[in-house]
Design a protein around this motif. Structure first.
Motif, PDB file in Angstrom:
ATOM      1  N   ASN A  49       0.801  -1.228   0.000  1.00  0.00           N
ATOM      2  CA  ASN A  49       0.000   0.000   0.000  1.00  0.00           C
ATOM      3  C   ASN A  49       0.835   1.280   0.000  1.00  0.00           C
ATOM      4  OD1 ASN A  49       0.896   0.142   2.572  1.00  0.00           O
ATOM      5  ND2 ASN A  49      -1.113  -0.023   3.559  1.00  0.00           N
ATOM      6  N   TYR A  50       2.156   1.167  -0.144  1.00  0.00           N
ATOM      7  CA  TYR A  50       2.940   2.388  -0.381  1.00  0.00           C
ATOM      8  C   TYR A  50       3.133   2.603  -1.887  1.00  0.00           C
ATOM      9  CZ  TYR A  50       6.618   5.758  -0.974  1.00  0.00           C
ATOM     10  OH  TYR A  50       7.329   6.839  -1.412  1.00  0.00           O
ATOM     11  N   SER A  51       3.787   1.657  -2.557  1.00  0.00           N
ATOM     12  CA  SER A  51       4.119   1.890  -3.979  1.00  0.00           C
ATOM     13  C   SER A  51       3.185   1.150  -4.931  1.00  0.00           C
ATOM     14  CB  SER A  51       5.554   1.427  -4.246  1.00  0.00           C
ATOM     15  OG  SER A  51       5.612   0.013  -4.197  1.00  0.00           O
ATOM     16  N   PHE A 117       0.238   5.139 -14.184  1.00  0.00           N
ATOM     17  CA  PHE A 117      -0.227   4.944 -12.795  1.00  0.00           C
ATOM     18  C   PHE A 117       0.929   5.166 -11.809  1.00  0.00           C
ATOM     19  CE2 PHE A 117      -3.415   1.587 -14.481  1.00  0.00           C
ATOM     20  CZ  PHE A 117      -4.319   2.583 -14.814  1.00  0.00           C
ATOM     21  N   HIS A 118       2.111   4.666 -12.187  1.00  0.00           N
ATOM     22  CA  HIS A 118       3.292   4.808 -11.322  1.00  0.00           C
ATOM     23  C   HIS A 118       3.614   6.292 -11.108  1.00  0.00           C
ATOM     24  CE1 HIS A 118       7.319   4.278  -9.779  1.00  0.00           C
ATOM     25  NE2 HIS A 118       7.890   4.747 -10.875  1.00  0.00           N
ATOM     26  N   MET A 119       3.536   7.059 -12.205  1.00  0.00           N
ATOM     27  CA  MET A 119       3.802   8.495 -12.078  1.00  0.00           C
ATOM     28  C   MET A 119       2.768   9.156 -11.159  1.00  0.00           C
ATOM     29  SD  MET A 119       3.460  11.456 -14.862  1.00  0.00           S
ATOM     30  CE  MET A 119       1.713  11.388 -14.626  1.00  0.00           C
ATOM     31  N   TYR A 224      19.525   3.756 -14.980  1.00  0.00           N
ATOM     32  CA  TYR A 224      19.892   4.966 -14.233  1.00  0.00           C
ATOM     33  C   TYR A 224      18.846   5.285 -13.159  1.00  0.00           C
ATOM     34  CZ  TYR A 224      21.379   9.684 -13.162  1.00  0.00           C
ATOM     35  OH  TYR A 224      21.791  10.805 -12.489  1.00  0.00           O
ATOM     36  N   HIS A 225      17.562   5.095 -13.507  1.00  0.00           N
ATOM     37  CA  HIS A 225      16.440   5.332 -12.577  1.00  0.00           C
ATOM     38  C   HIS A 225      16.594   4.474 -11.310  1.00  0.00           C
ATOM     39  CE1 HIS A 225      12.375   6.843 -11.992  1.00  0.00           C
ATOM     40  NE2 HIS A 225      11.853   5.637 -11.879  1.00  0.00           N
ATOM     41  N   MET A 226      16.938   3.194 -11.520  1.00  0.00           N
ATOM     42  CA  MET A 226      17.087   2.257 -10.395  1.00  0.00           C
ATOM     43  C   MET A 226      18.300   2.641  -9.536  1.00  0.00           C
ATOM     44  SD  MET A 226      14.693   0.050 -10.719  1.00  0.00           S
ATOM     45  CE  MET A 226      13.680   1.285 -11.384  1.00  0.00           C
ATOM     46  N   LEU A 235      13.509   4.431  -1.219  1.00  0.00           N
ATOM     47  CA  LEU A 235      12.248   5.099  -1.560  1.00  0.00           C
ATOM     48  C   LEU A 235      11.963   6.231  -0.577  1.00  0.00           C
ATOM     49  CD1 LEU A 235       9.916   2.149  -2.587  1.00  0.00           C
ATOM     50  CD2 LEU A 235      11.501   3.485  -3.950  1.00  0.00           C
ATOM     51  N   ALA A 236      11.142   7.179  -1.022  1.00  0.00           N
ATOM     52  CA  ALA A 236      10.918   8.388  -0.225  1.00  0.00           C
ATOM     53  C   ALA A 236      10.294   8.105   1.136  1.00  0.00           C
ATOM     54  CB  ALA A 236      10.043   9.354  -1.015  1.00  0.00           C
ATOM     55  N   CYS A 237       9.595   6.958   1.277  1.00  0.00           N
ATOM     56  CA  CYS A 237       8.980   6.663   2.580  1.00  0.00           C
ATOM     57  C   CYS A 237      10.063   6.475   3.652  1.00  0.00           C
ATOM     58  CB  CYS A 237       8.093   5.429   2.490  1.00  0.00           C
ATOM     59  SG  CYS A 237       8.924   4.005   1.839  1.00  0.00           S
TER      60      CYS A 237
END
Ligand code: HEM
Length: 438
Positions: A49-51, A117-119, A224-226, A235-237
């Protein structure tokens, strides 16, 4: 056994149930597949339920597209005479060719949807904000925006390859939008279709773009994203955990002057508590992260396969420049733009405002720029990062939701409510029978 005492088997497989943290940590260091994982991750990062695992699903879909795409290349011939017949062969002659094509095409549609959806999830959790531990999430957000554009370009360039009516007329719409750019329009169109007419040069151009150029760009950006996620401290959490323990540390330093049992210098009771809480929040990546990724991969593969079996992929009549379908529609993810183009084409007496440029280039261009610059415009506090719908970002979230809803409404109108001559029909209204346009 190799020199370091690690067998080849150990490098490729690992224990799914390590008996100690040491064994879990070692599997990360020694194993070929796991070595790019961090040794530990926070429980919250793994929480569904976070990502909602939307980024991982997008990455799996990209991998499915890579594998099925290479297999399709063994059969597909990028020539205007052979392309369509090879698609027919795939559908009716080659063993499981229809399934291969179906999985590839379904994964392409799903990838566009899931990257979007991810964005949306990253926006709502403000996960593009600079992390308190340094790093540059705003940069990763910009990489994400580029990935969204490349995903759309990949999907659109593949749409042309079957060389059927759907493909051909989607290309006509695209090339007309390119032509509508003031001053440079004709040159851009020439560059895009490789001449003044859509034909062999266009097909080979899109084939190379679709099979080599764009996948390489996408792969580089994804890697690069990973890597950036690692560099940005996970992750930001995770930020909330860091901020909380920082706060506890500052508060305890302010209120207590003694150390734990008077033994450890500078390690107050509260500091230890927060450090322990941090420890408790972290779990070893092997097997936890590895297991989740495996489940997400199997689930995504299964759903894509089932959908590809249930939904037969369209292949219309061979491309024919003399017979225009009415209405001629763009692929579904560009229908909101096609609708915008229709809505912004305004005729005032002898003057016409070119909707191709306004709706097809200007508005999406401004939207993409606004999206890319958004992390620098959002002035909410670091406490808002990595949390769903934080109260202080209510206004931002409402505006973003209205934009997303606007796009969805235009998609619906363009996809379902537009009939012949782009006239409006409710979904339950029948379309009039019109003669074919030759
Ligand atoms: C091919 C497209 C993409 C792939 C494969 C991908 C993959 C991922 C993965 C696997 C994660 C880890 C978290 C998760 O699973 O959700 C992630 C996080 C992230 N993605 Fe993407 N992504 C893509 C597109 C995008 C787009 C379009 C954006 C935004 C415009 C974006 C921005 C971010 C950011 C900022 C994070 C960090 C999120 C956080 O810290 O909570 N990504 N991405």
């Amino acid at each position: 056994m190799t020199q370091q005492g690690v067998s080849w088997i150990d490098k490729l497989i690992w224990s799914w149930a390590p008996e100690s943290f040491k064994e879990a940590g070692e599997s990360i260091v020694k194993n070929f597949w796991l070595h790019w994982f961090p040794a530990k991750v926070s429980r919250r990062s793994l929480a569904f339920n976070y990502s909602f695992w939307l980024g991982t699903i997008s990455a799996v879909l990209f991998a499915i597209l890579g594998v099925t795409g290479v297999l399709l290349m063994f059969l597909y011939v990028p020539s205007v005479e052979r392309a369509y017949p090879t698609m027919k062969d795939l559908d009716y002659v080659v063993a499981y060719g229809w399934l291969l094509r179906g999985v590839h095409r379904m994964a392409a549609h799903l990838m566009v949807a899931f990257v979007f959806f991810h964005m949306v999830r990253v926006f709502y959790t403000a996960a593009y904000k600079k992390s308190p531990t340094g790093g540059s999430r705003p940069l990763n957000w910009i990489v994400g925006v580029l990935l969204l554009v490349v995903t759309l370009a990949l999907s659109y360039s593949g749409y042309l390859l079957p060389w059927d009516q759907l493909a051909y007329w989607a290309m006509v719409i695209g090339s007309n939008v390119a032509k509508s750019v003031p001053i440079l329009g004709k040159k851009i169109q020439f560059l895009l279709i490789g001449g003044t007419e859509i034909g062999q040069a266009t097909l080979i151009r899109f084939y190379v773009l679709h099979c080599v150029f764009l996948p390489l760009i996408a792969l580089t950006l994804i890697v690069y994203h990973m890597w950036r996620i690692r560099k940005d401290g996970g992750l930001a959490c995770m930020d909330q955990m860091v901020l909380k323990s920082e706060k506890e540390r500052v508060e305890s330093v302010g209120s207590k002057t003694y150390s734990l049992l008077g033994i450890t210098r500078g390690m107050e009771v509260n500091v230890l508590t927060s450090a322990r809480a941090e420890e408790e929040n972290l779990i070893p990546s092997a097997p936890n992260l590895a297991k989740r990724i495996l489940w997400v991969t199997l689930f995504t593969m299964f759903v894509t396969m089932v959908l590809a079996i249930l939904v037969r992929m369209p292949l219309e009549a061979p491309a024919n420049s003399a017979v225009a379908p009415n209405p001629a529609k763009a692929p579904w993810y560009f229908l909101w733009l096609q609708e915008l183009i229709a809505d912004t084409t305004i005729r005032l007496g002898r003057f016409t405002i070119n909707g191709g440029f306004v709706g097809g280039v200007l508005i999406p261009g401004v939207l993409a720029l606004w999206l890319a610059l958004w992390p620098f415009l959002d002035k909410s506090s670091p406490q808002a990062a990595g949390v769903w719908f934080p109260r202080e970002r209510l206004r931002q979230n409402v505006v973003f939701t209205l934009i997303v809803l606007g796009i969805l409404v235009l998609l619906f109108i363009g996809g379902i409510c537009r009939g012949p001559n782009w006239d409006f029909y409710w979904p339950w209204q029948p379309w009039p029978e019109l003669p074919m346009h030759f």
